[in-house]
Design an enzyme around this catalytic site. Structure first.
Site, PDB file in Angstrom:
ATOM      1  N   HIS A 270      37.976  36.787  46.761  1.00 50.32           N
ATOM      2  CA  HIS A 270      38.219  38.184  46.400  1.00 50.32           C
ATOM      3  C   HIS A 270      38.969  38.223  45.062  1.00 50.32           C
ATOM      4  O   HIS A 270      40.079  37.725  44.961  1.00 50.32           O
ATOM      5  CB  HIS A 270      39.044  38.817  47.517  1.00 50.32           C
ATOM      6  CG  HIS A 270      39.243  40.275  47.372  1.00 50.32           C
ATOM      7  ND1 HIS A 270      38.270  41.191  47.692  1.00 50.32           N
ATOM      8  CD2 HIS A 270      40.301  41.001  46.936  1.00 50.32           C
ATOM      9  CE1 HIS A 270      38.723  42.407  47.475  1.00 50.32           C
ATOM     10  NE2 HIS A 270      39.951  42.329  47.011  1.00 50.32           N
ATOM     11  N   ASP A 272      40.482  40.779  42.589  1.00 48.16           N
ATOM     12  CA  ASP A 272      40.791  42.170  42.268  1.00 48.16           C
ATOM     13  C   ASP A 272      40.512  42.386  40.787  1.00 48.16           C
ATOM     14  O   ASP A 272      41.043  41.675  39.941  1.00 48.16           O
ATOM     15  CB  ASP A 272      42.237  42.478  42.646  1.00 48.16           C
ATOM     16  CG  ASP A 272      42.388  42.612  44.157  1.00 48.16           C
ATOM     17  OD1 ASP A 272      41.483  43.189  44.778  1.00 48.16           O
ATOM     18  OD2 ASP A 272      43.373  42.114  44.709  1.00 48.16           O
ATOM     19  N   ASP A 382      38.563  45.129  51.186  1.00 48.40           N
ATOM     20  CA  ASP A 382      39.970  45.413  50.847  1.00 48.40           C
ATOM     21  C   ASP A 382      40.222  46.841  50.388  1.00 48.40           C
ATOM     22  O   ASP A 382      41.162  47.075  49.649  1.00 48.40           O
ATOM     23  CB  ASP A 382      40.406  44.420  49.741  1.00 48.40           C
ATOM     24  CG  ASP A 382      41.891  44.494  49.463  1.00 48.40           C
ATOM     25  OD1 ASP A 382      42.638  44.816  50.397  1.00 48.40           O
ATOM     26  OD2 ASP A 382      42.300  44.242  48.321  1.00 48.40           O
ATOM     27  N   HIS A 587      39.572  49.407  43.548  1.00 56.52           N
ATOM     28  CA  HIS A 587      40.478  49.757  44.662  1.00 56.52           C
ATOM     29  C   HIS A 587      41.954  49.454  44.456  1.00 56.52           C
ATOM     30  O   HIS A 587      42.754  49.690  45.365  1.00 56.52           O
ATOM     31  CB  HIS A 587      39.965  49.163  45.986  1.00 56.52           C
ATOM     32  CG  HIS A 587      39.971  47.663  46.060  1.00 56.52           C
ATOM     33  ND1 HIS A 587      38.828  46.924  45.998  1.00 56.52           N
ATOM     34  CD2 HIS A 587      40.966  46.777  46.209  1.00 56.52           C
ATOM     35  CE1 HIS A 587      39.125  45.631  46.108  1.00 56.52           C
ATOM     36  NE2 HIS A 587      40.419  45.516  46.235  1.00 56.52           N
TER      37      HIS A 587
HETATM   38 ZN   LIG Z   1      41.482  43.744  46.630  1.00 53.74          ZN
END
Ligand SMILES: [Zn+2]
Length: 1068
Positions: A270, A272, A382, A587
């Protein structure tokens, strides 16, 4: 001689301790397994020599630029810094002759992140320093060294940030400016593969012995096996390691059997897209993480890895083209799996319906173009809550399944399902799975696998689950030792069965075999991070403005292209801008949970987006109306208004550009002239002749609005619809009288427009969370000064000043026009608070158990009471342009132009205006803000109201163009688009088709929750109409009827909250 006995079963805890000591470094590392992990190590000259060049400030130069620079020698112990700087290390490597025949690794630990580059400029693998959990400090130089190995050069691009940026503990603290990183290791090593394998085997045995019930035979077998292995192992004796492994192999040979739970394991990292680091660092994180994963795919052919977010692929394609090609090869081989279907992993509360549609349109098209596949799974591990229109949008975007795990973070109620059918607002359903391991960064541990089995809430219907492993958030991904452990876990008694798999395989199997799955209807409300509807106010405002401005740009550009000669729809620029809007919806960005650097980038992006959109809008308007546009303000004799909403509207409009004719009213605040734009047709045009006075009180149909002081000392704003009384000492709305129904809306002793300053101290996640207890603690802020500003006739207004604290103040203008019952509140705030939340509250004489909130392509109802813990958990909720409190016969909506956080308790509805968290952005929301909200009282309940239209109008102003009225033949031009017979159907988007800019795509939706049969009419000459999905693919044909008046009609039917996309091919 008597054979020595084993004490395992008699002394379980002592044996477990023995095993623990055997596996850990520290005090016993010279006599346990750690003494055997390396065969040989070479340090310093001549084996490895290091030189350094450091980039300026926070620049991130390319390889080509760095390789040309002057390098100077450094050694282990060198300190890199400060935070966010970049340092290039050139390593000259001479593999010792005695390493011939062996696999040789470079061990490089800069304590921070780094990328290994070849001398030719090929990115080879990411490095994660040992300060971080997912440490990856080895790089394989050769799998079999030759005796005559040539000298080789490698470059290491050292980035001064950890996996989680540069925050101090806890890592959500704002980044340190001067963080330093020490080069701990730079050496060549030959690993002892057998000893390392034994370490993995014992790690698994130890965990099984611990995780299974203490009376289980298999737990005892694991412990006894491990004990025997330690008895056999001798430091320095390679044969003892082989003998020990033969013992553990017997344990792993026992199978678990078919009825065991089946785990589908998928690697992921993941990343971000921005969070505790800026976008520019993410671009490097992608390359580092994915290069490492491509390398693992070479070494572990069974390995499967999924990565989402088309934007990240596009960055890789642009900045690391050769690595992108390697990713494509691995994708072709089925190992690297592009997934998710959207442009980025976006927030799902705040973006508009059209934004969600564009996320899929951009994402799916990218994946299809570059990888030949469309994602069947909407992949969102997430994100902070999932709105109720997502199932329909997933279905309309070529996907079928949904994955997340975030609801496991709920802080009030445990979400009761793992694998279930999620049914959205319109009834669309998607198979949904929330991995029972409750993480997307699992570490391939026995504890996870056994523990997650206990957390699977639907094993009665489906005995399988998805398992996402690999370091993440800051990227990284699986490590080789995770893949090594997985090789033992395929089918072994005591553990669930585990296999590497494409996530589609999991969903398709469940889809086919699961019986009796439960259904969850409506939004997947996330019971945490409720502050993300409000934090980083400017970014939220930028998003709202961009979404609605692009709506205008696209509609006007379609009209300009279809009706004006020589105008080309700006498809490429619109795609560029939409990608930026979608990017900022990531997000952690739009929700307000990133560091300050990210929001400086957002400011630049929104300036670009809004600047470009305004320019495109202007050029479309000029193309449409150049023949009537006034050459200058002096020659303007009137104003042309374009209504981009899909119904006729009447507004009192401030026209700063109109300088001629009688001045009808000067509004003191912005010195603009006011006119009435009356009954501007749906998606159409009207012209106001400034020389006539039909737009002031001279028009008998318009009754003036006014303002006066009443005998109680209240300032009264009044028009034909309402009488609003503002307390002259506190600025609060003490009475709202509906003159049409003769009804008072403010209960005795209550008020509206009450500013409440709440304490806003959450439990941990500062920028993220508003906590329930903060609703208990607030002060009411009375206004200090109320002055009359505009006295009518078209607009009456008063100014209220409110002292928030010694540092912060608010000024607002409350205004009422002659033509609407809507009471507007325009606010300017200077905000310098610490962990405070400013809300404005309205208490109404309305009783209802439910309030209605605007969401993507529809509305959602939520309770106004706190009967159960599930209802209590929704103490702060997300809404878009409005929330409404209605009972039978009457209601009031609270509209806004850039806010998203609402809370309704009983008959009091509050809108969250500003927050002041200090992490991860120490300066979040400090400074100046301007925003608007409005109160819209209406006859009838919400379903009988025109709140949806009013909220659009509050957010979408009429487009203005100064014109010379003498050049215009007819005032009023037929609507370009309109919907007949269905006031509940909204024209949301009008754009050019993706693959053929000459065709027009219109997106409509049913907005109140009922069926509709509507007729879409257009003045464009339609040759063919078809219904499509969001990807603009044909679903079915639609009949077109041409009328004598030159309009075309298309009959459409809607189910409640259905999104309908129509593609029109025009006659040219
Ligand atoms: Zn995230």
């Amino acid at each position: 001689m008597e054979k020595p006995m084993s004490y395992v079963q008699k002394h379980r805890s002592i044996t477990q301790q023995r095993l623990a000591n055997f596996l850990t470094g520290g005090q016993w590392k010279d006599v346990n397994i750690h003494a055997s992990l390396n065969e040989a190590v070479a340090r310093g000259h001549p084996s490895i020599e290091l030189e350094l060049w450091s980039a300026q400030a926070q620049e991130r130069p390319t390889f080509a630029h760095a390789a040309e620079q002057q390098f100077s020698p450094i050694d282990v112990g060198h300190v890199f810094g400060p935070s966010w700087t970049t340092h290039w290390v050139r390593a000259t490597i001479r593999i010792p002759k005695e390493f011939a025949g062996k696999q040789v690794r470079l061990m490089f630990d800069p304590s921070c992140e780094a990328m290994v580059w070849s001398a030719e400029g090929e990115p080879l693998q990411g490095i994660t320093g040992s300060n971080d959990l997912g440490s990856r400090t080895d790089f394989i130089l050769t799998s079999k060294a030759r005796p005559d190995e040539a000298v080789r050069i490698l470059y290491l691009e050292v980035a001064c940030n950890g996996m989680f940026g540069n925050g101090e503990s806890p890592n959500i603290a704002p980044p340190l400016e001067n963080r330093q990183f020490t080069l701990k290791t730079a050496e060549l090593a030959v690993w002892n593969a057998d000893a390392r394998a034994l370490l993995q085997e014992l790690t698994i045995l130890r965990a099984i012995a611990k995780a299974l019930p203490s009376d289980s035979p298999r737990a005892w077998q694991a412990l006894a096996t491990a004990n025997e292995v330690i008895n056999i192992y001798t430091v320095g004796d390679q044969k003892s390691i082989a003998a020990a492994r033969a013992v553990s192999a017997k344990f792993f040979a026992d199978k678990g059997g078919e009825s065991n739970h089946q785990v589908y394991a998928i690697g992921n990292c993941h990343i971000d897209t921005a969070w505790l680091w800026p976008y520019d660092e993410t671009k490097r994180k992608i390359a580092r993480s994915w290069a490492s994963q491509v390398d693992l795919m070479d070494r572990f052919p069974e390995y499967r890895f999924a990565a989402s977010q088309a934007q990240q692929f596009e960055w890789l394609q642009t900045l690391y083209p050769s690595l992108f090609e390697r990713v494509k090869e691995k994708a072709k081989a089925g190992q690297f799996i592009p997934i998710g279907g959207t442009w980025i992993e976006m927030d799902c509360n705040l973006p508009s319906g059209e934004s969600l549609a564009r996320q899929f349109l951009l994402g799916q098209r990218y994946f299809e173009k570059h990888f030949g596949v469309r994602s069947k799974i909407f992949w969102l591990p997430d994100t902070f809550g999932y709105s109720s229109q997502i199932p329909q949008i997933i279905r309309l975007s070529g996907s079928e399944y949904f994955y997340t795990q975030k609801l496991s973070w709920n802080n009030i109620n445990k979400f009761p399902h793992t694998t279930f059918n999620w049914v959205g607002l319109d009834g669309s359903s998607v198979l949904t799975h929330m991995s029972p391991a409750e993480t997307y960064t699992a570490g391939v541990s026995v504890e996870d696998l056994i523990g997650s089995l206990g957390k699977h809430k639907d094993v009665a219907y489906t005995n399988e689950s998805l398992y996402l492993y690999g370091h993440g958030d800051g990227g990284g991904g699986p490590l080789a030792d995770m893949l090594e452990r997985l090789r033992y876990m395929g089918d072994v008694d005591g553990l669930p069965r585990v296999k590497h798999a494409h996530p589609n395989e999991f969903y398709e199997h469940v889809d086919k075999t699961a019986k009796g799955l439960v259904t969850w209807s409506g939004e997947l409300y996330f019971e945490l991070h409720r502050g993300t509807y409000t934090s980083q106010a400017n970014t939220k405002k930028g998003n709202r403005q961009a979404e609605l401005l692009l709506r205008d740009v696209e509609m006007l550009s379609v009209l300009a292209q279809s009706t004006a000669h020589g105008f080309a729809y700006p498809a490429a620029e619109l795609e560029r801008i939409w990608k930026l809007v979608c990017l900022n919806q990531f997000h952690d960005v739009l929700p307000g949970s990133s560091i300050e650097m990210v929001y400086r980038d957002c400011d630049v992006i929104y300036a670009d987006v809004l600047g470009s959109a305004k320019a495109m809008k202007e050029s479309a308007v000029m193309a449409l109306f150049s023949h009537v546009a006034a050459l200058s303000a002096d020659t303007a004799t009137g104003m042309l208004f374009v209504n981009t909403t899909g119904w006729p509207r009447t507004d009192v409009v401030a026209v700063p550009g109109l300088g001629c004719g009688d001045v009808q009213q000067m509004r003191k605040r912005d010195n603009a002239r006011l006119v009435v734009a009356a009954a501007v047709p749906s998606c159409g045009v009207s012209v106001v002749d400034a020389s006539s006075d039909t737009n002031t009180t001279g028009d008998s149909s318009i009754v003036p609005a006014g303002v006066y002081m009443d005998s109680d000392g209240n300032v009264v704003l009044e028009n034909i619809f309402i009488t609003a009384k503002i307390g002259s000492t506190n600025g609060q709305l003490v009475s709202l009288w509906d003159r049409r129904l003769e009804r008072e809306l403010v209960p005795q002793g209550a008020a509206g427009n009450v500013f409440r300053l709440h304490d806003d101290v959450p439990i941990f996640w500062d920028g993220w969370d508003i906590e329930i207890y903060n609703l208990e603690k607030f002060v009411e802020l009375p206004g200090s000064k109320v002055t009359i500003v505009d006295e009518g006739p078209l607009l009456a207004s008063v100014c209220v000043e409110v002292a928030i604290s010694e540092q912060s103040r608010l000024r607002q203008w409350i205004s009422l026009s002659a033509t609407s019952p809507r009471l507007d509140f325009d606010c300017d705030v200077d905000w310098h608070e610490n962990r405070k939340c400013l809300k404005v509250a309205f208490t109404w004489d309305i009783r209802s158990d439910m309030a209605t909130y605007d969401t993507q392509f529809g509305v959602v109802q939520r309770p106004t009471h706190r009967n159960t813990s599930w209802e209590m958990a929704k103490f702060e909720v997300c809404a878009h342009k409005f929330a409404d409190l209605s009972e039978y016969g009457y209601g009031v909506a609270l509209l806004n132009d850039c806010k998203y956080g609402y809370s309704t308790l009983g008959s009091t509805m509050a809108l969250s205006l500003l927050r002041a968290p200090k992490a991860p952005d120490a300066n979040c929301d400090m400074g100046h803000h301007s925003f608007r909200y409005a109160v819209y009282p209406h006859k009838g309940s919400f379903n009988e109201s025109s709140v949806v239209r009013e909220a659009y109008q509050f957010n979408v102003p009429l487009v203005q163009l100064p014109v010379d009225v003498t050049t215009i033949d007819a005032v009023g031009i037929a609507p370009f688009f309109a919907v007949k017979d269905a006031p509940n159907v909204v024209i949301d988007t009008v754009k050019a088709a993706e693959d053929d800019a000459r065709s027009v795509v219109i997106r409509l939706y049913e907005s109140y929750g009922g069926h509709a049969r509507a007729t879409l009419t257009t003045s464009l000459k339609v040759a063919r109409a078809q219904l499509t999905n969001i990807l603009e693919e044909h679903i079915s044909g639609a009949g077109v009827t041409a009328s004598a008046a030159g309009t075309s009609s298309i009959k459409l039917s809607f189910r409640p909250f259905e999104i309908v996309t129509v593609k029109l091919d025009l006659n040219v």
